[in-house]
Enzyme design. Sequence first.
Site, PDB file in Angstrom:
ATOM      1  N   CYS A  29      62.531 -36.869 -17.406  1.00  0.00           N
ATOM      2  CA  CYS A  29      61.137 -37.026 -17.825  1.00  0.00           C
ATOM      3  C   CYS A  29      60.950 -38.218 -18.755  1.00  0.00           C
ATOM      4  O   CYS A  29      60.090 -39.075 -18.532  1.00  0.00           O
ATOM      5  CB  CYS A  29      60.641 -35.751 -18.498  1.00  0.00           C
ATOM      6  SG  CYS A  29      59.014 -35.945 -19.226  1.00  0.00           S
ATOM      7  N   CYS A  47      58.566 -39.051 -15.802  1.00  0.00           N
ATOM      8  CA  CYS A  47      57.164 -38.916 -16.227  1.00  0.00           C
ATOM      9  C   CYS A  47      56.697 -39.989 -17.208  1.00  0.00           C
ATOM     10  O   CYS A  47      55.631 -40.574 -17.023  1.00  0.00           O
ATOM     11  CB  CYS A  47      56.934 -37.562 -16.899  1.00  0.00           C
ATOM     12  SG  CYS A  47      57.826 -36.207 -16.142  1.00  0.00           S
ATOM     13  N   LYS A  73      56.943 -43.693 -15.933  1.00  0.00           N
ATOM     14  CA  LYS A  73      56.006 -43.718 -14.796  1.00  0.00           C
ATOM     15  C   LYS A  73      54.562 -43.787 -15.296  1.00  0.00           C
ATOM     16  O   LYS A  73      53.761 -44.600 -14.837  1.00  0.00           O
ATOM     17  CB  LYS A  73      56.245 -42.471 -13.930  1.00  0.00           C
ATOM     18  CG  LYS A  73      55.405 -42.296 -12.696  1.00  0.00           C
ATOM     19  CD  LYS A  73      54.057 -41.635 -12.899  1.00  0.00           C
ATOM     20  CE  LYS A  73      54.046 -40.314 -13.593  1.00  0.00           C
ATOM     21  NZ  LYS A  73      54.493 -39.166 -12.822  1.00  0.00           N
ATOM     22  N   GLY A  94      55.482 -37.610  -0.922  1.00  0.00           N
ATOM     23  CA  GLY A  94      55.336 -36.647  -2.016  1.00  0.00           C
ATOM     24  C   GLY A  94      54.744 -37.285  -3.260  1.00  0.00           C
ATOM     25  O   GLY A  94      54.179 -38.379  -3.211  1.00  0.00           O
ATOM     26  N   TYR A  95      54.896 -36.587  -4.396  1.00  0.00           N
ATOM     27  CA  TYR A  95      54.391 -37.063  -5.692  1.00  0.00           C
ATOM     28  C   TYR A  95      54.855 -38.496  -5.966  1.00  0.00           C
ATOM     29  O   TYR A  95      54.091 -39.383  -6.296  1.00  0.00           O
ATOM     30  CB  TYR A  95      55.014 -36.263  -6.842  1.00  0.00           C
ATOM     31  CG  TYR A  95      54.540 -34.884  -7.136  1.00  0.00           C
ATOM     32  CD1 TYR A  95      54.846 -33.819  -6.318  1.00  0.00           C
ATOM     33  CD2 TYR A  95      53.827 -34.639  -8.305  1.00  0.00           C
ATOM     34  CE1 TYR A  95      54.464 -32.538  -6.657  1.00  0.00           C
ATOM     35  CE2 TYR A  95      53.435 -33.358  -8.650  1.00  0.00           C
ATOM     36  CZ  TYR A  95      53.768 -32.305  -7.818  1.00  0.00           C
ATOM     37  OH  TYR A  95      53.387 -31.051  -8.152  1.00  0.00           O
ATOM     38  N   GLU A 116      52.617 -41.818  -6.069  1.00  0.00           N
ATOM     39  CA  GLU A 116      52.381 -42.407  -7.392  1.00  0.00           C
ATOM     40  C   GLU A 116      52.855 -43.858  -7.431  1.00  0.00           C
ATOM     41  O   GLU A 116      52.133 -44.751  -7.898  1.00  0.00           O
ATOM     42  CB  GLU A 116      53.101 -41.588  -8.474  1.00  0.00           C
ATOM     43  CG  GLU A 116      52.449 -40.233  -8.690  1.00  0.00           C
ATOM     44  CD  GLU A 116      53.125 -39.378  -9.769  1.00  0.00           C
ATOM     45  OE1 GLU A 116      52.505 -38.424 -10.226  1.00  0.00           O
ATOM     46  OE2 GLU A 116      54.282 -39.669 -10.135  1.00  0.00           O
ATOM     47  N   HIS A 160      26.722 -33.456 -20.275  1.00  0.00           N
ATOM     48  CA  HIS A 160      26.052 -34.480 -19.492  1.00  0.00           C
ATOM     49  C   HIS A 160      25.976 -35.803 -20.254  1.00  0.00           C
ATOM     50  O   HIS A 160      25.735 -35.788 -21.465  1.00  0.00           O
ATOM     51  CB  HIS A 160      24.622 -33.989 -19.186  1.00  0.00           C
ATOM     52  CG  HIS A 160      23.871 -34.926 -18.306  1.00  0.00           C
ATOM     53  ND1 HIS A 160      24.149 -35.065 -16.969  1.00  0.00           N
ATOM     54  CD2 HIS A 160      22.848 -35.771 -18.584  1.00  0.00           C
ATOM     55  CE1 HIS A 160      23.322 -35.953 -16.452  1.00  0.00           C
ATOM     56  NE2 HIS A 160      22.524 -36.405 -17.401  1.00  0.00           N
ATOM     57  N   GLU A 187      31.030 -32.244 -15.270  1.00  0.00           N
ATOM     58  CA  GLU A 187      29.910 -31.296 -15.314  1.00  0.00           C
ATOM     59  C   GLU A 187      29.649 -30.673 -13.941  1.00  0.00           C
ATOM     60  O   GLU A 187      29.105 -29.581 -13.829  1.00  0.00           O
ATOM     61  CB  GLU A 187      28.633 -31.951 -15.861  1.00  0.00           C
ATOM     62  CG  GLU A 187      28.008 -32.997 -14.975  1.00  0.00           C
ATOM     63  CD  GLU A 187      26.719 -33.583 -15.578  1.00  0.00           C
ATOM     64  OE1 GLU A 187      25.793 -32.803 -15.839  1.00  0.00           O
ATOM     65  OE2 GLU A 187      26.672 -34.804 -15.779  1.00  0.00           O
TER      66      GLU A 187
HETATM   67  P1  NDP Z   1      58.853 -34.292  -2.746  1.00  0.00           P
HETATM   68  O1  NDP Z   1      59.771 -33.233  -2.249  1.00  0.00           O
HETATM   69  O2  NDP Z   1      57.562 -33.941  -3.359  1.00  0.00           O
HETATM   70  O3  NDP Z   1      58.546 -35.318  -1.571  1.00  0.00           O
HETATM   71  C1  NDP Z   1      59.552 -35.840  -0.762  1.00  0.00           C
HETATM   72  C2  NDP Z   1      58.883 -36.614   0.351  1.00  0.00           C
HETATM   73  O4  NDP Z   1      59.850 -37.284   1.139  1.00  0.00           O
HETATM   74  C3  NDP Z   1      58.111 -35.703   1.290  1.00  0.00           C
HETATM   75  O5  NDP Z   1      56.952 -36.400   1.667  1.00  0.00           O
HETATM   76  C4  NDP Z   1      59.072 -35.516   2.444  1.00  0.00           C
HETATM   77  O6  NDP Z   1      58.428 -35.289   3.659  1.00  0.00           O
HETATM   78  C5  NDP Z   1      59.748 -36.863   2.484  1.00  0.00           C
HETATM   79  N1  NDP Z   1      61.090 -36.820   3.032  1.00  0.00           N
HETATM   80  C6  NDP Z   1      62.085 -35.962   2.690  1.00  0.00           C
HETATM   81  N2  NDP Z   1      63.199 -36.247   3.392  1.00  0.00           N
HETATM   82  C7  NDP Z   1      62.898 -37.283   4.199  1.00  0.00           C
HETATM   83  C8  NDP Z   1      63.621 -38.013   5.173  1.00  0.00           C
HETATM   84  N3  NDP Z   1      64.889 -37.723   5.452  1.00  0.00           N
HETATM   85  N4  NDP Z   1      62.999 -39.019   5.825  1.00  0.00           N
HETATM   86  C9  NDP Z   1      61.712 -39.309   5.554  1.00  0.00           C
HETATM   87  N5  NDP Z   1      60.975 -38.658   4.647  1.00  0.00           N
HETATM   88  C10 NDP Z   1      61.564 -37.649   3.975  1.00  0.00           C
HETATM   89  O7  NDP Z   1      59.776 -35.156  -3.695  1.00  0.00           O
HETATM   90  P2  NDP Z   1      59.466 -36.252  -4.774  1.00  0.00           P
HETATM   91  O8  NDP Z   1      60.733 -37.019  -4.818  1.00  0.00           O
HETATM   92  O9  NDP Z   1      58.211 -36.991  -4.511  1.00  0.00           O
HETATM   93  O10 NDP Z   1      59.262 -35.413  -6.096  1.00  0.00           O
HETATM   94  C11 NDP Z   1      60.228 -34.438  -6.486  1.00  0.00           C
HETATM   95  C12 NDP Z   1      59.638 -33.441  -7.447  1.00  0.00           C
HETATM   96  O11 NDP Z   1      59.467 -34.064  -8.695  1.00  0.00           O
HETATM   97  C13 NDP Z   1      58.249 -32.931  -7.070  1.00  0.00           C
HETATM   98  O12 NDP Z   1      58.300 -31.846  -6.203  1.00  0.00           O
HETATM   99  C14 NDP Z   1      57.685 -32.565  -8.406  1.00  0.00           C
HETATM  100  O13 NDP Z   1      58.038 -31.256  -8.712  1.00  0.00           O
HETATM  101  C15 NDP Z   1      58.352 -33.524  -9.354  1.00  0.00           C
HETATM  102  N6  NDP Z   1      57.439 -34.598  -9.746  1.00  0.00           N
HETATM  103  C16 NDP Z   1      56.284 -34.291 -10.400  1.00  0.00           C
HETATM  104  C17 NDP Z   1      55.398 -35.272 -10.781  1.00  0.00           C
HETATM  105  C18 NDP Z   1      54.145 -34.903 -11.456  1.00  0.00           C
HETATM  106  O14 NDP Z   1      54.021 -33.784 -11.911  1.00  0.00           O
HETATM  107  N7  NDP Z   1      53.175 -35.799 -11.526  1.00  0.00           N
HETATM  108  C19 NDP Z   1      55.688 -36.688 -10.513  1.00  0.00           C
HETATM  109  C20 NDP Z   1      56.914 -36.903  -9.817  1.00  0.00           C
HETATM  110  C21 NDP Z   1      57.744 -35.893  -9.452  1.00  0.00           C
HETATM  111  P3  NDP Z   1      57.901 -33.823   4.098  1.00  0.00           P
HETATM  112  O15 NDP Z   1      56.600 -33.614   3.379  1.00  0.00           O
HETATM  113  O16 NDP Z   1      57.740 -33.944   5.558  1.00  0.00           O
HETATM  114  O17 NDP Z   1      58.958 -32.859   3.693  1.00  0.00           O
END
Ligand code: NDP
Length: 485
Positions: free
Chosen positions: A44, A49, A52, A178-179, A183, A468, A473
Site C-alpha cells: 500500500c 495505493c 498510485k 481490473g483495478y 487505474e 445544493h 445531492e
Molecule cells: P484483478 O484480479 O482485479 O484483475 C486482473 C485482471 O487481469 C482481470 O481483468 C483479469 O481478467 C485479467 N487477467 C488475469 N489473468 C490474465 C491472463 N492470463 N491474460 C490476460 N488477462 C488476464 O487484479 P489487479 O491486479 O487489478 O488488482 C488486484 C487486487 O488489488 C484487486 O482485486 C484489489 O483487491 C486490489 N486493488 C485495489 C485497488 C483499490 O482499492 N483502488 C487498486 C488496486 C488494486 P478477468 O476479468 O477475465 O479475470
Amino acid sequence: MSDFDYDLFVIGGGSGGVRAARVAAGEAGAKVALAEEDRYGGTCVIRGCVPKKLMVFASEYGTVAEDAKGYGWDIEAGSFDWGNFQQRLNAELDRLEGIYRNLLKNSGVTSYDARAKVKDAHTVELSTGETITAKHILIATGGRPVRPEIPNAELGLVSDDIFHLETLPKSVLIVGGGYIACEFACILNGLGVEVTQYYRGAQVLRGFDEQARGLIAESMIENGVQLHCGTDIVEMRRATAEDLEGKAATGVSMGASMQEMLADHSGGKPGEGPIFVKGTNGDVKVYDQVFFATGRAPNTDDMGLEGAGVKLGRKGEIVVDEYSATEVPSIYAIGDVTDRVNLTPVAIREGMAFVETVFKDNPTKVDHELIPSAVFTQPEFGTIGLSEEEAAEQEPIEVYATSFRPMQTAFAGRPDRVMMKLVVSKETRKVLGCHIVAPNAGEMIQLAGIAVKMGATKEDFDRTVAVHPTMAEEMVTMRNPVRSA
Ligand code: NDP
C-alpha cells in the site's frame, strides 16, 4: 516467564502486519517482533495505493489549464516532468517508511530487516541465520503481481516497476481489465503516454455494476485510452529492426532511421528496447513498454508454511477461519496473503481483530460484508454493496439512477458525465447497493457507505435534505425508479 523469545512474531511489515504488531505491543503489552525483507509500509505505502494515488493526482493536472480557460483564465498547460515528480514521490515514500519504522519502535516492537520463514508452530528462521521462538506467529506477507504464462512475458512490467521507470514511455500496452489495469491506463493517459489496453473479457472491471463499468469504459475511451475488449496477446517479443522500419504498424514515426527510432523509444532500463506485440484482434504494433496488470498472488512461496502444517488454498493463499486462525493453533494470517478482500483497510481490521482475539481475550470476527471501495479511474468509481445484476438475482429490486454532465466540467466545455445509482430492495426498501461514477466518488462513497452499512432505506435517503449545488445531492433527490427487476 514465557518459554518463548516473543509473545508474537509478525512476518511482513505492511499495513496489516504493522498495525497488529504495534497494537499487540502498545495496547496489549505483548512482547512483539516483526520481520520485513523489503521496505516498511508494504504494498500500500511503497508500491501500491499511496504512490498510485499521488500519480492519479499528477495525471489529473493535465486538463486543469484547459478547464481554467473555460472559466476565463489566460493560462497554458506546460509539460510534465517525470523526473521531478519521481524525486518528490520517492522523498514522500521515504518519509512514510520512516513513520512506519517509528510507529513500531515507539510501540516497543523489535524490527528485523530480514526475510523470515516458518520452521514450526512456534519458530521462525531469519535470513540472517537467527532462529527465534514465539508463542504466536502472524503471517502478513501480502501478495505480488503476476504475469500471464505467455512466451516473453518477462519483457513486460508489473505494477511494482511503474514507480521506478527512469523515463515515461511514449507508448504502453496495458494488459488486464481490473483495478490496476484501469487505474494505470487513466494515469498514464493523463500523463501524456499513448495508452493501449487489452482486456480479454467483454467489459473492464468485471464483477462491478454493469452500468458503472460501461460509463467508466466509455469515459476512458473518450479521454484517449485505446481500449480493446475481447482482446489478448497472441505474440510478444523484443522488436526487431524490421518491426521498427515499419514492416509492422508501429507506434513510432515512420521513415526515420533505425537509430533515431530506437532512441525515440524511451522508458526502458539500460539494455531494454521496444516490444513487438500481436493481438488477437489482428493489431500488430510496437510499444515502448508492456504492462501486465493481470492479477496478484499471495506471498506464500518458500515460507515453510506447509511443512509447519499451515493449509494453503488453490491460489497459494493461507486458509484461515473467521478469526484469521490457520490450521495450526499458534499461527494466524491476515491481509492479502489470505486472499479474502484484498484491500488495505480490511487487512488493518483483520490485524486489529487478531489482537482482540489473541491478546485481549475478546474473540473478534472481521465483518467482510458491505465494504465500500473506490477504483481511482478517471472518472473515479465509488461503490458499496450489490451491483444491480447481483441484487436482481437475489430478490425483486428497484433501480434509481441518474447520469448527467456535472456543473464544473460542463461549464468548462468538457463532455464528462457522472452517474449515481441506488439499488433498492422492493421488500425491505433497504439500499442494497450504491454506485457512484464521478470526480471524488471515493470521498462520496465513504460517507454514503455509512448509511448503507447502517441499513438505510431509500426513504431514509429521501428524508435527507439535498446539499445544493453538489453532484452528490442527486443521491437524495431521485424520486422515481428507472426500472424494476
Ligand atoms: P484483478 O484480479 O482485479 O484483475 C486482473 C485482471 O487481469 C482481470 O481483468 C483479469 O481478467 C485479467 N487477467 C488475469 N489473468 C490474465 C491472463 N492470463 N491474460 C490476460 N488477462 C488476464 O487484479 P489487479 O491486479 O487489478 O488488482 C488486484 C487486487 O488489488 C484487486 O482485486 C484489489 O483487491 C486490489 N486493488 C485495489 C485497488 C483499490 O482499492 N483502488 C487498486 C488496486 C488494486 P478477468 O476479468 O477475465 O479475470
